[in-house]
Design an enzyme around this catalytic site. Structure first.
Site, mmCIF file in Angstrom:
data_model
loop_
_atom_site.group_PDB
_atom_site.id
_atom_site.type_symbol
_atom_site.label_atom_id
_atom_site.label_comp_id
_atom_site.label_asym_id
_atom_site.label_seq_id
_atom_site.Cartn_x
_atom_site.Cartn_y
_atom_site.Cartn_z
ATOM 1 N N LEU A 148 1.039 3.737 2.043
ATOM 2 C CA LEU A 148 1.736 4.306 3.479
ATOM 3 C C LEU A 148 3.019 3.558 3.434
ATOM 4 C CD1 LEU A 148 1.457 6.081 6.191
ATOM 5 C CD2 LEU A 148 1.146 3.655 7.130
ATOM 6 N N ASP A 202 0.153 9.000 15.732
ATOM 7 C CA ASP A 202 -0.302 10.103 15.207
ATOM 8 C C ASP A 202 0.846 10.778 14.643
ATOM 9 O OD1 ASP A 202 -0.652 13.124 14.985
ATOM 10 O OD2 ASP A 202 -2.601 12.799 15.959
ATOM 11 N N HIS A 203 1.015 10.905 13.209
ATOM 12 C CA HIS A 203 2.423 11.318 12.925
ATOM 13 C C HIS A 203 2.885 12.665 13.142
ATOM 14 C CE1 HIS A 203 0.217 12.771 9.248
ATOM 15 N NE2 HIS A 203 1.526 13.606 9.033
ATOM 16 N N LYS A 213 -7.872 21.916 3.179
ATOM 17 C CA LYS A 213 -7.248 21.308 1.857
ATOM 18 C C LYS A 213 -7.432 22.612 0.817
ATOM 19 C CE LYS A 213 -7.190 16.812 2.658
ATOM 20 N NZ LYS A 213 -5.743 16.280 2.924
ATOM 21 N N ASP A 262 -10.773 13.939 9.880
ATOM 22 C CA ASP A 262 -9.398 13.565 9.452
ATOM 23 C C ASP A 262 -8.116 14.426 10.119
ATOM 24 O OD1 ASP A 262 -7.696 12.314 7.240
ATOM 25 O OD2 ASP A 262 -7.501 14.434 6.488
ATOM 26 N N HIS A 292 -4.550 15.336 14.840
ATOM 27 C CA HIS A 292 -3.418 16.124 14.733
ATOM 28 C C HIS A 292 -3.594 17.683 15.263
ATOM 29 C CE1 HIS A 292 -2.459 13.221 11.851
ATOM 30 N NE2 HIS A 292 -2.660 13.704 10.831
ATOM 31 N N GLY A 338 0.854 -1.372 -0.058
ATOM 32 C CA GLY A 338 0.036 0.024 0.205
ATOM 33 C C GLY A 338 1.055 1.393 0.001
#
Ligand code: BG6
Length: 490
Positions: A16, A180-181, A343, A238, A243, A14
């Site tokens: 990621l 949670d990056h 976005k 999202d 975040h 995938g």
């Protein structure tokens, strides 16, 4: 360097894995942060030989890695640790090959059974896969076992809770690494250091001296290829649920008693407990949503969200959220925290602005007859750094004041690690500090759910904004009501 381990990556074919995980593993390897013996088992649904899988890893590293392949010998040393297993993860019988690859490695090298399971797959499979890991005996380890999962965990509190209960039949809280990056980003980790290692900030870090805080995570990209997910998720789930609230917690938390995982998690959780919850009836006053319309970005015409591929032409999904939040505790009483994300906005920028209160009396004025406030700006992405906006005398003028910026750039001289590098490394060494605790996830959903319900019932309008702009008018009104304005991103 950690003990030898095996890592099973579900979803190894995938996006990621390709964009983030393989490049991060390669950087860790090149920085000598992986042990001599380790095994990566990529799991996917498509038929691949080990060789084809290794080639795919090579392609991903060449395209996306921060550190490039410079000598073939090190590449060979690295890639020989990668193997591939085809499996339908829903089928418990499909796990035997994974098991034999891991066990083969463990007995050949005579290493402890340390196993990490990385679920780079859709969250609705988390429960099934962790169950299958258990029934196949993969979770019976003499060493450690750890589960690494990605957001979104569920789509509301109830679904998140269900997933959590199911994965906890195999893994305990201490074995679950929820990514949670944003918490892996250098400057997000730096927030604690800036706050707690500098005596000049901590005394001012409260409602006595701080006027407001602004947290922006803006993007120029649109929905891209992700409409199937995004059109159901929307920006609130999202970005805000995870975040933005994570950054809020880092700014607001009390100093932990020690730099230990539990102490830090405890303080972060307390922030969410103090976060003022909005009822459906209050949402309209504090939270606005927007959707992008056509516009021009970087000189290119871009379509409206509703005209994007696989998006419902009457979609009510928000691609932008701005909110005014309050943390109702003694430190932060009355201080508005403005957060926004969207976005197709004017620039890609993640940053936090701390706006200090004005001087009790102004002796000096700038040309607009006011004295601008001091700002501490923490830039997280793409620039990493901090700068402070101070007032100084304009050279040669008669006490005219101008703002100047004192700057520190964190990534100017050398590249800093990617978020996934530090997070994968932390998972390997067993440090959960920058992963999210279940209570953070659940409290965040409890805050989000009423907002979502209000919007799902269309109690408040969906506003529109032109692509390339800074969101709908309503996002500016939210601040203007308090006599504030969004600071332009730097
Ligand atoms: C992800 C979201 O979690 O974060 C994406 O699902 C978003 O929609 C991305 O684009 C932004 O991350 P970054 O690191 O580019 O700011």
């Amino acid at each position: 360097v950690s003990e030898p381990f095996s890592m099973v990556i579900f979803g190894a074919t995938g996006d990621l894995a390709k964009r983030k995980l393989f490049p991060a593993l390669f950087s860790l390897y090149m920085n000598n942060l992986l042990p001599d013996a380790f095994r990566i088992v990529g799991v996917g649904r498509t038929q691949r030989t080990h060789e084809q899988f290794r080639q795919a890893v090579r392609d991903s590293v060449e395209q996306f890695a921060r550190i490039k392949v410079t000598d073939e010998a090190s590449w060979q040393q690295f890639i020989k640790n990668f193997t591939y297993a085809i499996a339908d993860v829903k089928n418990p019988e499909g796990y035997s090959e994974i098991k034999s690859l891991i066990e083969g490695f463990e007995s050949h090298h005579d290493v402890p059974t340390n196993r990490l399971f990385y679920l780079a797959i859709a969250p609705d499979l988390f429960a099934t896969v962790s169950h299958n890991i258990k029934v196949n005996g993969l979770a019976n380890t003499k060493g450690y076992k750890r589960l690494i999962i990605e957001k979104p965990i569920g789509h509301d509190y109830a679904s998140a809770k269900e997933i959590d209960e199911q994965i906890k039949r195999t893994f305990s809280e201490k074995e679950i690494y929820r990514i949670d990056h944003y918490l892996g980003k250098e400057m997000v980790q730096n927030i604690n250091v800036i706050r707690f290692a500098n005596s000049i900030f901590e005394p001012l870090w409260n409602h006595h001296y701080i006027e407001c805080v602004q947290i922006t995570a803006s993007e120029t990209v649109g929905v891209e290829e992700r409409a199937a997910y995004y059109d159901h998720a929307g920006a609130l789930r999202d970005m805000v649920q995870n975040h933005l609230l994570q950054m809020l917690m880092m700014v607001c938390m009390e100093p932990p008693s020690r730099l230990k995982t539990e102490a830090i998690h405890d303080e972060k959780i307390k922030v969410l407990r103090s976060l003022r919850q909005y009822s459906e009836a209050e949402v309209g006053k504090y939270v606005v949503r927007g959707q992008y319309q056509a516009g021009v970005l970087n000189g290119k015409d871009t379509p409206a969200y509703r005209d994007e591929k696989n998006v419902d032409s009457a979609s009510q999904t928000e691609t932008f959220v701005a909110a005014k939040l309050f943390v109702d505790n003694l430190r932060w009483a009355g201080v508005p925290f403005y957060v926004r994300t969207g976005k197709r906005m004017g620039a890609k920028a993640t940053e936090i602005v701390i706006q200090f209160k004005e001087m009790p009396k102004n002796l000096y004025f700038n040309k607009n007859n006011d004295l601008g406030p001091n700002l501490l700006v923490i830039t997280i992405n793409p620039d990493e750094g901090i700068h402070m906006v101070l007032n100084t005398k304009k050279p040669g003028s008669d006490n005219q004041i101008i703002p100047i910026a004192m700057e520190f750039c964190n990534n100017c001289e050398q590249g800093t690690p990617e978020a996934y590098e530090s997070l994968i490394h932390d998972a390997i060494i067993g440090d959960q500090t920058f992963f999210t605790h279940w209570e953070e996830v659940s409290l965040a959903w409890e805050f989000i759910d009423p907002i979502r319900r209000a919007w799902d019932q269309n109690l408040y309008p969906l506003d529109f904004y032109e692509s390339g702009s800074w969101g709908p008018e309503s996002a500016h009104r939210l601040l203007a009501e308090e006599g504030h304005q969004w600071w332009p991103v730097t």
